[in-house]
Scaffold this active site. Structure first.
Site, PDB file in Angstrom:
ATOM      1  N   ASP A   1     -14.658  11.094   9.018  1.00  0.00           N
ATOM      2  CA  ASP A   1     -13.871   9.979   8.415  1.00  0.00           C
ATOM      3  C   ASP A   1     -12.417  10.553   8.699  1.00  0.00           C
ATOM      4  O   ASP A   1     -12.293  11.809   8.593  1.00  0.00           O
ATOM      5  CB  ASP A   1     -13.916   9.453   7.258  1.00  0.00           C
TER       6      ASP A   1
ATOM      7  N   ARG B   1       0.826  -1.220   0.051  1.00  0.00           N
ATOM      8  CA  ARG B   1      -0.026  -0.136  -0.054  1.00  0.00           C
ATOM      9  C   ARG B   1       0.809   1.254  -0.118  1.00  0.00           C
ATOM     10  O   ARG B   1       0.333   2.136  -0.585  1.00  0.00           O
ATOM     11  CB  ARG B   1      -1.047  -0.106   1.372  1.00  0.00           C
TER      12      ARG B   1
END
Length: 294
Positions: free
Chosen positions: A156, A49
């Protein structure tokens, strides 16, 4: 930031190798900044990632990357690193049983509540926004939003996905979970892009960036909190703190929805009672923290 370097012999077949030392530095940063608990067994996931972040910065090894995100100049990249390490995959009406519960039990109960308090729902860890829009569609189908002035808060840690959700425009491949009736009622095709569809319920939702480990600026109490597939990233100590904080911001009898692989720990049973599949209700007496939820 250091100038780009020439490739080294320690570069693997799929990008630079992640040493144990670099992994520990990254894991410590993730824990400190976002409460993420990353086991060593996830090292390959971390390498995969973050490899694209190294390419974007023109860095060839993780040691240089760690030095950058630990520096004062690396604060923006630190946020991008946390974003890369968390999963923002979702779809409309994911784990549909929660929305059925909302429609058939929770909303009718709230509609019978005396007084004029608006219905308040929090989508904590809203990712790309499909969850709060699914909540809004459920409210609209119940026709309660106009009567009670229902409001949805969507938060978020990742500012990129918050902006995406706020825009409310989804390509065709992100519309999974919607029925043809819902697509017809709640979406409109945008002229500037034949592949993007706008959602017509954006006025019901407030999108905000929020790290759950930081102080919460909200006042008042929520009737329902959706926090699904979020706490699974945290260690047990962080989870225990969150259960207490969630309980303090939920109205008596309020609902907490968790992801399919998440459960309330036994230490939090004094705050919550099991009410449905991965759905809990706030029980007992619990005063807000210092009069304001923190």
């Amino acid at each position: 930031m250091k100038a780009p370097k020439s490739p080294r012999a320690d570069k693997g077949l799929h990008g630079p190798r992640l040493s144990k030392a670099a992994f520990r530095r990254i894991a410590a940063l993730a824990m400190r900044e976002a409460g993420l608990s990353i086991a060593e067994s996830k090292a390959d996931m971390v390498r995969t990632r973050l490899a694209r972040r190294l390419r974007a910065l023109q860095l060839v090894d993780f040691d240089d990357y760690c030095s950058h995100v630990e520096s004062a100049e690396g604060q923006i990249e630190l946020g991008l690193m946390i974003s890369a390490l968390t999963t923002n995959v979702s779809h409309f009406f994911r784990e549909k049983h929660h929305f059925e519960l909302l429609k058939t039990q929770i909303l009718p109960e709230l509609a019978r509540r005396p007084g004029a308090e608006p219905i308040r729902i929090w989508s904590a860890g809203c990712a790309n926004g499909q969850e709060p829009y699914s909540i809004a569609m459920t409210l609209a189908e119940a026709d309660l939003h106009a009567v009670r002035g229902a409001r949805i808060l969507a938060t978020d840690i990742d500012p990129t996905v918050v902006e995406f959700g706020k825009a409310g425009a989804y390509p065709e491949h992100m519309l999974g979970g919607l029925s043809e009736q819902q697509r017809s009622r709640f979406l409109h095709q945008q002229e500037k892009n034949g592949q993007a569809f706008g959602v017509d319920l954006r006025s019901m939702i407030s999108f905000r960036v929020l790290n759950l480990l930081n102080p919460w600026p909200m006042t008042g109490q929520f009737d329902v909190i959706f926090c699904r597939n979020v706490v699974i990233y945290f260690d047990m100590e962080t989870q225990a703190t969150l259960w207490r904080r969630f309980a303090s911001i939920l109205a008596p009898g309020g609902w907490l929805m968790l992801g399919h692989s998440e459960r309330i720990h036994t230490s939090a049973e004094k705050y919550f009672g099991k009410a449905h599949v991965t759905a809990y209700r706030r029980t007992g007496e619990l005063a807000p923290l210092n009069g304001k939820v923190r």
